[in-house]
Design an enzyme around this catalytic site. Structure first.
Site, PDB file in Angstrom:
ATOM      1  N   CYS A 171      -8.813  -1.976   3.912  1.00 40.07           N
ATOM      2  CA  CYS A 171      -8.702  -3.108   4.834  1.00 40.07           C
ATOM      3  C   CYS A 171     -10.034  -3.455   5.472  1.00 40.07           C
ATOM      4  O   CYS A 171     -10.220  -4.563   5.955  1.00 40.07           O
ATOM      5  CB  CYS A 171      -7.705  -2.799   5.946  1.00 40.07           C
ATOM      6  SG  CYS A 171      -6.057  -2.537   5.325  1.00 40.07           S
ATOM      7  N   CYS A 181     -10.883  -1.564  14.553  1.00 35.29           N
ATOM      8  CA  CYS A 181     -11.178  -2.996  14.705  1.00 35.29           C
ATOM      9  C   CYS A 181     -11.273  -3.437  16.167  1.00 35.29           C
ATOM     10  O   CYS A 181     -11.939  -4.421  16.470  1.00 35.29           O
ATOM     11  CB  CYS A 181     -10.110  -3.829  14.012  1.00 35.29           C
ATOM     12  SG  CYS A 181      -9.828  -3.312  12.321  1.00 35.29           S
ATOM     13  N   GLU A 239     -16.255 -10.985   3.630  1.00 33.21           N
ATOM     14  CA  GLU A 239     -15.079 -10.784   2.783  1.00 33.21           C
ATOM     15  C   GLU A 239     -14.457 -12.122   2.368  1.00 33.21           C
ATOM     16  O   GLU A 239     -14.122 -12.325   1.199  1.00 33.21           O
ATOM     17  CB  GLU A 239     -14.041  -9.939   3.539  1.00 33.21           C
ATOM     18  CG  GLU A 239     -12.809  -9.604   2.719  1.00 33.21           C
ATOM     19  CD  GLU A 239     -11.759  -8.876   3.545  1.00 33.21           C
ATOM     20  OE1 GLU A 239     -11.567  -7.678   3.319  1.00 33.21           O
ATOM     21  OE2 GLU A 239     -11.135  -9.512   4.434  1.00 33.21           O
ATOM     22  N   GLU A 276       0.828  -1.211   0.000  1.00 34.16           N
ATOM     23  CA  GLU A 276       0.000   0.000   0.000  1.00 34.16           C
ATOM     24  C   GLU A 276       0.861   1.259   0.000  1.00 34.16           C
ATOM     25  O   GLU A 276       0.512   2.259  -0.647  1.00 34.16           O
ATOM     26  CB  GLU A 276      -0.949  -0.019   1.207  1.00 34.16           C
ATOM     27  CG  GLU A 276      -2.089   0.971   1.064  1.00 34.16           C
ATOM     28  CD  GLU A 276      -3.311   0.625   1.922  1.00 34.16           C
ATOM     29  OE1 GLU A 276      -3.432  -0.543   2.347  1.00 34.16           O
ATOM     30  OE2 GLU A 276      -4.120   1.527   2.168  1.00 34.16           O
ATOM     31  N   GLU A 288     -13.936 -13.451  -5.609  1.00 30.38           N
ATOM     32  CA  GLU A 288     -12.607 -13.141  -6.168  1.00 30.38           C
ATOM     33  C   GLU A 288     -11.467 -13.615  -5.277  1.00 30.38           C
ATOM     34  O   GLU A 288     -10.331 -13.686  -5.713  1.00 30.38           O
ATOM     35  CB  GLU A 288     -12.478 -11.641  -6.468  1.00 30.38           C
ATOM     36  CG  GLU A 288     -12.619 -10.714  -5.279  1.00 30.38           C
ATOM     37  CD  GLU A 288     -14.049 -10.244  -5.044  1.00 30.38           C
ATOM     38  OE1 GLU A 288     -14.982 -11.031  -5.330  1.00 30.38           O
ATOM     39  OE2 GLU A 288     -14.245  -9.106  -4.577  1.00 30.38           O
ATOM     40  N   SER A 307      -7.556   1.666  -2.482  1.00 34.12           N
ATOM     41  CA  SER A 307      -6.332   0.893  -2.643  1.00 34.12           C
ATOM     42  C   SER A 307      -6.688  -0.476  -3.205  1.00 34.12           C
ATOM     43  O   SER A 307      -7.651  -1.101  -2.768  1.00 34.12           O
ATOM     44  CB  SER A 307      -5.646   0.725  -1.287  1.00 34.12           C
ATOM     45  OG  SER A 307      -4.663  -0.275  -1.384  1.00 34.12           O
ATOM     46  N   GLU A 345       2.057   1.684  -3.476  1.00 33.65           N
ATOM     47  CA  GLU A 345       0.943   2.180  -4.279  1.00 33.65           C
ATOM     48  C   GLU A 345       0.705   3.669  -4.007  1.00 33.65           C
ATOM     49  O   GLU A 345       0.519   4.471  -4.937  1.00 33.65           O
ATOM     50  CB  GLU A 345      -0.317   1.380  -3.911  1.00 33.65           C
ATOM     51  CG  GLU A 345      -1.558   1.730  -4.711  1.00 33.65           C
ATOM     52  CD  GLU A 345      -2.797   0.988  -4.189  1.00 33.65           C
ATOM     53  OE1 GLU A 345      -2.797   0.570  -3.011  1.00 33.65           O
ATOM     54  OE2 GLU A 345      -3.761   0.852  -4.962  1.00 33.65           O
ATOM     55  N   LYS A 367     -15.756  -9.582   8.072  1.00 35.85           N
ATOM     56  CA  LYS A 367     -14.671 -10.416   7.521  1.00 35.85           C
ATOM     57  C   LYS A 367     -15.220 -11.759   7.027  1.00 35.85           C
ATOM     58  O   LYS A 367     -14.640 -12.394   6.157  1.00 35.85           O
ATOM     59  CB  LYS A 367     -13.589 -10.652   8.576  1.00 35.85           C
ATOM     60  CG  LYS A 367     -12.705  -9.439   8.834  1.00 35.85           C
ATOM     61  CD  LYS A 367     -11.677  -9.219   7.741  1.00 35.85           C
ATOM     62  CE  LYS A 367     -10.973  -7.878   7.904  1.00 35.85           C
ATOM     63  NZ  LYS A 367     -10.187  -7.505   6.725  1.00 35.85           N
TER      64      LYS A 367
END
Lengths: 671, 172
Positions: free
Chosen positions: A299, A503, A361, A279, A366, A319, A282, A358
């Protein structure tokens, strides 16, 4: 300073906004079901009532303190009112406590016992008819039969997250909390942050459990079970075993997981350092080219889902880095499998997360190789505690063991991922070093104060001023995006976490969470960071080794294959309005907010008129729909699914002639 | 997609949708006027269709769950399609003691409504009870659309329904 008399004792008050806060300051724990310090007071549950003498029995959460006011918290009157309120709440509550996931952690159960409700004299409607349970999604289960209508979920969803997925519906005895039209959560724009479950005092909203899948894998000798543990879990789990809030129990977690039969116990922090390498690179690339700024972090899976649903125009700013959980999963299924010469099908990757989203996710298509998910199961901090108890482990007396290598090494930059501001801070440390060759010596910000949902900072790197913002609420994120679009927020890097405090305040953490406890956990993480020998992700030698062996350099082709992802807009509203005609050709005109403002309604009217003029009602079905996810190029219309952008009213006739009429001819030919 | 609906019915859709936008325009696209907006929409459609509610929510910048909450709070709003004739039977205290329930039973039986069902399958009648129509002197009272039927009995109610049916059948 003004004073109040509470149960005969003089108590001074100052900035307290309600009597409840003053009573709690006096060391008296009044019961509350509907009070949450970070939400507006509601006064619905009547648990926090106090006796204010001639003023009567009042709800302390909605009454401001007054100088000279005398109150009693346990008078006969108060006890009677509270007990009656409890009995009435229990009257329509599904009281199958023994089989409820919240048993032992339920406030209603606790209060019924504490205040001596020995019988419920009233008819219970849930004995006869049960409302359906919503388990439509991988993250959150809603059981309306256990709802006490405290409204915490409604307010956290609206006030803190700005989502307003849940609201009260119906009236009187028929009131329920429900998404629009009584739909399931999977069918509305819920992002699965799970904060509704965090504030739910009963078992009405819970995070969906998947312990069975994990124990099955642990009991299967043909499987190599690889665990990863997120940073926030290590400062949250201890509370459930009576340890002080914020205690770092990572050594005991590693031991506990090994005793349960885990083959490898790794640290998500390793993947957090890896995330930062990607990151930060990037980010520097975008700073160099000036494209895709501001860069939003990716994230938080709840934030990513929100961006895909509501801000498709911002997706190029997200990102492309996968979250640490998913980077870890991909590294395990790709390189760990290769390095240990194992069949990927025999590896089961389990993550322990402080988070509900999560679970969603991990199931995104993908993040799978040939149909096999990179992360097979996600359990929460609470679920891990339950497993430890089920395996009969005396958690507090377990010895501390280290993580397994190589994915057990991490730096201080990784551990602060678990708290608001941490991802941005960690990225800055590495970006600074990469540009200047020196380490950033000062901290970007101290840990975020309880209740503070947004912060900003500036850092000068090699003559360039980098502006950073962090938000830990989706309502705050929406406000920031509004400012950004108005040109008032010229940030370069924006970190978004959905949950209060980041979190550490996720929906998988210990129940009945408070802002103060979240802040303690964040301090626990900051302490680990400060005590670390290496505090910058680029100094993680295991990460360096992974690049040397497999990934080459950050943002290399291999890194992009394994560690990055792409985003796609998701339709927020599935509905459409059938307006006119029937027949083989479908013309849909978007009347979503953006297209509407760009004149789609006039386009729609013109189409209606043209159809009638040409006598084509039989051939064309005209409908109004809500979003084609191309808001920038509106108004959008679709003819048989083919989207036509910039369909301004002036172009209606042209589109009708060039696209709709040929489509009708083709359809006729088919018949 | 209803491909075989008669033409005038199909053109209704766009006309009604235009009405929705006129209503929103008249109330300044302002969510504080939500109840009035919903009333006007219900006057047009005879109920609050889900897709239109979603559109209203989007147009007013509010969440569909909030609009749904308001629409389900007030008894005057219906999220189910209503019949051409809306039969409202008063079951307030005065009407109740003057035996409104047997009237209700007779009406429901005559229309063949199953328990919990409000509207007949042919969409001709809907039946609901209301708490007071403010006409206690005429108890028990039934109101059908705008017409008041005072001092009802089960027999009179059935006769009244027969009359409406005869009128409708001959009109077809």
């Amino acid at each position: 300073m003004p004073h109040m008399k509470i149960d005969g004792r003089e108590i001074a008050f100052d900035a307290e906004t309600n009597i409840l806060q003053v009573v709690r300051k006096a060391g008296i724990e009044l019961p509350t079901l509907c009070y949450q310090a970070h939400l507006s007071p509601f006064g619905a549950c009547r648990m926090c009532v106090v006796d204010a003498g001639a003023r009567g029995v009042v709800t302390s959460c909605t009454t401001p303190p007054e100088d000279g006011l005398e109150i009693r918290t346990a008078s006969d009157r108060v006890r009677r009112v509270r007990k009656m309120a409890l009995e009435l709440l229990l009257a329509s509550h599904d009281r199958n406590c023994l089989t409820c996931g919240k048993s032992g952690l339920c406030k209603l159960q606790d209060y019924a016992e504490r205040y001596g409700v020995e019988t419920v004299r009233f008819f219970n409607p849930t004995d006869e008819v049960k409302q359906p349970i919503d388990d439509s999604n991988p993250c959150i289960v809603r059981d309306p039969n256990k709802c006490v209508l405290c409204g915490n979920c409604v307010r956290v969803c609206y006030e803190h997250q700005g989502m307003h997925v849940l609201d009260f519906a119906g009236r009187g005895a028929n009131v329920t909390v429900s998404p629009a039209y009584g739909k399931a959560l999977a069918d509305v724009d819920c992002v699965y942050c799970g904060q509704c479950a965090t504030v739910c005092p009963t078992g009405a909203i819970q995070v969906r459990g998947e312990i069975d899948a994990v124990t099955r894998a642990l009991n299967d000798p043909s499987k190599t079970v690889v665990f990863q543990v997120a940073p926030a879990v290590r400062v949250g789990l201890g509370e459930l075993f009576g340890l002080p809030v914020g205690t770092n129990v990572e050594g005991k977690i590693a031991t506990a997981l090994r005793r349960m039969g885990a083959d490898r116990v790794f640290d998500t922090n390793f993947a957090a350092d890896l995330t930062i390498m990607e990151e930060a690179t990037e980010f520097l690339h975008r700073m160099e080219t000036g494209e895709g700024l501001p860069l939003f972090t990716s994230c938080c899976p709840a934030w990513v889902k929100l961006a895909e649903q509501s801000y498709p125009e911002l997706l190029p700013h997200l990102s492309t880095c996968r979250s640490p959980q998913q980077m870890f999963g991909a590294v395990v299924k790709t390189y760990f499998a290769r390095d240990t010469a194992q069949d990927v099908a025999d590896i089961v990757c389990v993550s322990v997360m402080p988070c509900a989203a999560k679970k969603f996710e991990a199931r995104r298509p993908e993040f799978a190789i040939a149909g096999q998910p990179d992360v097979d199961a996600v359990i929460t901090t609470q679920e891990l505690a339950r497993m430890i108890r089920a395996y009969g482990l005396d958690f507090t007396s377990l010895p501390d063991e280290p993580w397994d290598q190589p994915y057990g090494e991490s730096t201080g930059a990784a551990v602060i991922f678990g708290a608001a501001g941490g991802v941005a801070e960690a990225a800055l440390r590495t970006a600074y070093q990469q540009l200047t060759g020196e380490e950033l010596t000062r901290d970007l910000w101290q840990t975020t104060a309880p209740g503070e949902t947004s912060r900003e900072a500036e850092v000068t790197i090699a003559g360039t001023t980098v502006r950073i913002a962090t938000v830990n609420s989706l309502a705050a994120a929406a406000a920031l995006i509004t400012r950004m679009k108005a040109g008032e927020a010229p940030y370069h890097l924006i970190e978004v976490m959905a949950c209060p405090g980041g979190c550490v305040g996720g929906a998988g953490q210990p129940p009945h969470d408070t802002l103060a406890r979240r802040a303690c956990r964040a301090q626990g993480l900051a302490a680990i960071d400060h005590g670390s020998e290496r505090r910058q992700s680029h100094r993680n030698t295991a990460v360096q080794a992974l690049y040397a062996e497999h990934l080459d350099t950050p943002n290399s082709h291999a890194a992009h294959e394994t560690l990055h992802t792409a985003y796609a807009s998701r339709r927020r509203i599935e509905e459409s309005i059938t307006l006119e005609g029937g027949g083989p050709v479908m013309v849909e005109v978007c009347v979503g907010t953006c297209c509407f403002q760009q004149g789609s309604y006039a386009t729609l009217q013109k189409f209606g008129k043209l159809l009638r003029q040409h006598g084509l009602d039989d051939a064309v079905a005209l409908s109004a729909t809500f979003c084609f996810e191309r808001c920038g190029q509106g108004p959008n219309i679709a003819v048989n699914g083919q989207v036509i952008e910039n369909a301004v009213p002036e172009r209606a006739e042209e589109i009708f002639r060039d696209v709709v009429l040929p489509a009708i001819t083709t359809a006729d030919a088919c018949v | 997609m209803p491909a075989t609906a008669p033409l005038p019915a199909r053109q209704e859709g766009l006309r009604k949708f235009q009405k929705v936008n006129d209503v929103l325009e008249r109330y300044g696209w302002d969510a504080t006027n939500l109840i009035a907006i919903l009333q006007q929409i219900q006057a047009e459609y005879r109920y609050l269709p889900q897709d239109i509610l979603t559109y209203v929510a989007t147009a007013l910048g509010r969440s569909p769950s909030e609009i749904f909450g308001v629409a389900t709070f007030y008894a005057q709003f219906s999220l189910e399609p209503k019949g051409k004739y809306e039969v409202r039977l008063c079951d307030g205290t005065a009407c109740h003691v003057r035996r409104s329930i047997p009237v209700l039973q007779a009406i429901r039986e005559k229309l063949g409504l199953a328990p919990g069902e409000q509207t007949t399958k042919d969409m001709r009648f809907s039946v609901e009870t209301v708490s007071c129509l403010g006409a206690c002197g005429l108890a028990p009272v039934v109101v059908i659309n705008e017409t008041v039927y005072p001092q009802m009995t089960p027999e009179a109610a059935v006769k009244m329904l027969n009359e409406i049916n005869a009128r409708e059948d001959s009109a077809q």
